[in-house]
Each structure stands twice: as structure tokens, then as C-alpha cells.
Design an enzyme around this catalytic site. Sequence first.
Site, PDB file in Angstrom:
ATOM      1  N   TYR A  23       0.814  -1.216   0.000  1.00 25.06           N
ATOM      2  CA  TYR A  23       0.000   0.000   0.000  1.00 25.06           C
ATOM      3  C   TYR A  23       0.847   1.264   0.000  1.00 25.06           C
ATOM      4  O   TYR A  23       0.355   2.352  -0.283  1.00 25.06           O
ATOM      5  CB  TYR A  23      -0.957   0.027   1.211  1.00 25.06           C
ATOM      6  CG  TYR A  23      -2.111  -0.954   1.096  1.00 25.06           C
ATOM      7  CD1 TYR A  23      -2.123  -1.911   0.098  1.00 25.06           C
ATOM      8  CD2 TYR A  23      -3.178  -0.914   1.973  1.00 25.06           C
ATOM      9  CE1 TYR A  23      -3.157  -2.818  -0.003  1.00 25.06           C
ATOM     10  CE2 TYR A  23      -4.223  -1.816   1.874  1.00 25.06           C
ATOM     11  CZ  TYR A  23      -4.202  -2.765   0.886  1.00 25.06           C
ATOM     12  OH  TYR A  23      -5.241  -3.670   0.777  1.00 25.06           O
TER      13      TYR A  23
ATOM     14  N   LYS B 288       2.998 -15.258   2.098  1.00 23.79           N
ATOM     15  CA  LYS B 288       3.109 -16.127   0.924  1.00 23.79           C
ATOM     16  C   LYS B 288       4.601 -16.354   0.657  1.00 23.79           C
ATOM     17  O   LYS B 288       5.132 -15.949  -0.378  1.00 23.79           O
ATOM     18  CB  LYS B 288       2.412 -15.476  -0.287  1.00 23.79           C
ATOM     19  CG  LYS B 288       0.893 -15.579  -0.250  1.00 23.79           C
ATOM     20  CD  LYS B 288       0.368 -16.991  -0.528  1.00 23.79           C
ATOM     21  CE  LYS B 288       0.515 -17.349  -1.991  1.00 23.79           C
ATOM     22  NZ  LYS B 288       0.021 -18.748  -2.246  1.00 23.79           N
TER      23      LYS B 288
HETATM   24  C1  IPM Z   1      -9.547  -0.916   5.824  1.00 23.96           C
HETATM   25  C2  IPM Z   1      -9.988  -0.286   4.546  1.00 23.96           C
HETATM   26  C3  IPM Z   1      -8.911   0.663   4.053  1.00 23.96           C
HETATM   27  C4  IPM Z   1      -7.687  -0.159   3.750  1.00 23.96           C
HETATM   28  C5  IPM Z   1      -9.310   1.533   2.865  1.00 23.96           C
HETATM   29  C6  IPM Z   1     -10.562   2.328   3.132  1.00 23.96           C
HETATM   30  C7  IPM Z   1      -8.181   2.455   2.449  1.00 23.96           C
HETATM   31  O1  IPM Z   1     -10.302  -1.261   3.609  1.00 23.96           O
HETATM   32  O2  IPM Z   1      -9.253  -0.187   6.779  1.00 23.96           O
HETATM   33  O3  IPM Z   1      -9.515  -2.141   5.893  1.00 23.96           O
HETATM   34  O4  IPM Z   1      -7.544  -0.684   2.636  1.00 23.96           O
HETATM   35  O5  IPM Z   1      -6.850  -0.281   4.626  1.00 23.96           O
END
Ligand code: IPM
Length: 350
Positions: free
Chosen positions: A136, A187
Site C-alpha cells: 500500500y 506467501k
Molecule cells: C480498511 C480499509 C482501508 C484499507 C481503505 C478504506 C483504504 O479497507 O481499513 O480495511 O484498505 O486499509
Amino acid sequence: MATLLLLPGDGIGPEVCAQVRRVAAALTPDLKVEEALYGGASYDVHATPLTDEVREQAIASDAVLMGAVGGPKWADAPRHLRPEAGLLNLRKAMDVFANLRPAYCFEALAGASSLKPELVSGLDILFVRELVGGVYFGQPRGIEDLADGQKKGFDTQVYTTSEIERVGRVAFELARGRTNKVHSAEKSNVMESGLLWKQVITDLHAREYPDVQLEHILADNCAMQLVRAPKQFDVIVTDNLFGDILSDAAAMLTGSLGMLPSAALGAPGKPGLYEPIHGSAPDIAGKGLANPLAAILSFEMALRWSLKQTDAADALLAAVKAALDNGARTRDLGGSLTTAQMGDAVLAAL
Ligand code: IPM
Ligand code: MG
């Protein structure tokens, strides 16, 4: 006086946070509750989902409780200014690397699960999701034009030793206060970052936590086991992406996504970020249909982990259980209570 910063955000966020305010006023009248714009609501006013002021305010508070962010209204906002980007930026700015996501089945709701009640009755799993690293956040990332006219979209999954160790430590520490069992999901069979994850967790365990039972599990098998026999798990530590996916699956085992809170913790003494796991649910926003319990239970976690008010947290958890035992149900739980009526039920039990 301790300060709680409420970030109601978008969709059902303001409705569920309003119930948190009522509970806080009744349970912890000395707590200073501040509120700020965040997510799409902030974007509409300030053209950014997270202003510098709100980021600083969050870092300076004792705990931050967020409602929900995002919705179709902001689908066309530039990617780095979307509500979700504001959430990721806030997590990163607060450096809340360990995301605690309990999947806890309230006895009164065992029948609401999509699994047979006997498979989920007594279920108590704690996900520890790495929250400020991995794919991310990894660089490089982007969408590029290729010479042949195609495009290439790419992200980078990356973890360092210290990033894995610090979240691993949280998982092992928490396991000691529970049944002393940790599953580490990755994984490692196909990913280099997964292999490093497994090695670092193995070393950390041998060095500092030999008393805790550790099992390594491939993330896909973990998904399968979660819906097959979820009670085999206690603490599950995993990376940002797998934690996002696996915790949603586990959440549903407990009957409703509307029930589950989360806590994102950083270094000791730093403020935690508390969020219900559910999203902004634009389809039901503003209708008084949302279940406020995930937000209320997120407040319970804030009391426990950041505000160090264990007695108040215990009382609130007991009140939620009592409300459910008394039959309080919003629509997601098969009942007909409104958001505020569920708040009433918790307040009455308090
Ligand atoms: C979560 C949500 C978030 C994430 C989104 C809203 C950015 O899905 O907190 O699980 O992907 O972390
Ligand atoms: Mg998610």
C-alpha cells in the site's frame, strides 16, 4: 485532561460517531472530545482529505477515533486527494504500524453468522495487521505507457527487518495475555517479502518469545481455514494487504461487519487511531440505519489502549453485551432499531 479527536468523515461516519459522543459524555465526562473534518467531508471544504492542521491535531491528541471515509461522490477526485488517501496518510503520519482487529463473536449473535453457530460460538480471533508498510505504500508504483501502446500498472511490496519485527513483537506480546498462540500468515512460497517475513518472525520468536506457540501459515490457506474452522486461531499476524483481506473475511464470521472495531497502535505513548472496520456505506447513509456498535466498540478500544481507562472500557464492553443480550438489533443484525436507538440501548445498559 485527555483528548479524543473524533473524525466522523463520510457516509454513516457522522451518525455512528454521534453515538460515540453520547457514550463518552455519559461514561467519561472528563474526556475532552474534539471534532474535525476528514475524508470527503474535508475535501469538499478544503480540497484535501486531510489538512496539515488536522494531521497535527491528531498527532497531538491522546487518541483519534474515525468514523468512515469515502464514497462514490469522490470517485473522480485526483487519486492522491481521495478520501482513502487521507486515511493512508493519517496512518502513516501517526506511524500506527500495528492494526489490532478483533473478530469476536458476541454470544447473542452466533446465529447471525454465515457459518453454523457451533463453528463461531466463542470465536475470539485477534488480527495484528501491519498498517503502514507493504504494497500500500511501497515505491515505485504507478501506471506507465508502454511502447506498444499498452499500459503497465505496478506496485511494490516491500518490508524491512525492523518493520516486520515491530509488528511481530506486538503480536507475541498480545498472545501472552491470551492463549499464547500466534499464526503468522504470508506467501513465502512465492514472494521474497513473504520469505523475509517468515524468517524475521522465526528469528524474533526464537530470540524473544520461545514461550509462545508459533505457526506459519500461507495466506491463502489461512483464508480457507478461517471459513472452515475459525476457532483454531487466536492471534494472526500478517502484512498490510493480507491483513486487509483476511480481516474482512473474519469479520463476517461474527455476524456483521457493523460490529467490529479496530485499533491502530504505534510506539508506546503515541496516540492510537481507532476505526470501525466497516466502510462509509453510502447506500444507507443519513437514514439512521447504521449499526453504531463498531464505532462504540472502537471507543472501548481507545479507552483500553490509549486512554488507559480500563474500568470504563470494561463497563462499556459489558453494556454492549447486555444490550445485545436484551435483544437490541439494528437492521444489519436482523432487527429494526435505528442508529440512535442502538445508542439508547447501550446507554441504558451503562
Ligand atoms: C480498511 C480499509 C482501508 C484499507 C481503505 C478504506 C483504504 O479497507 O481499513 O480495511 O484498505 O486499509
Ligand atoms: Mg479493508
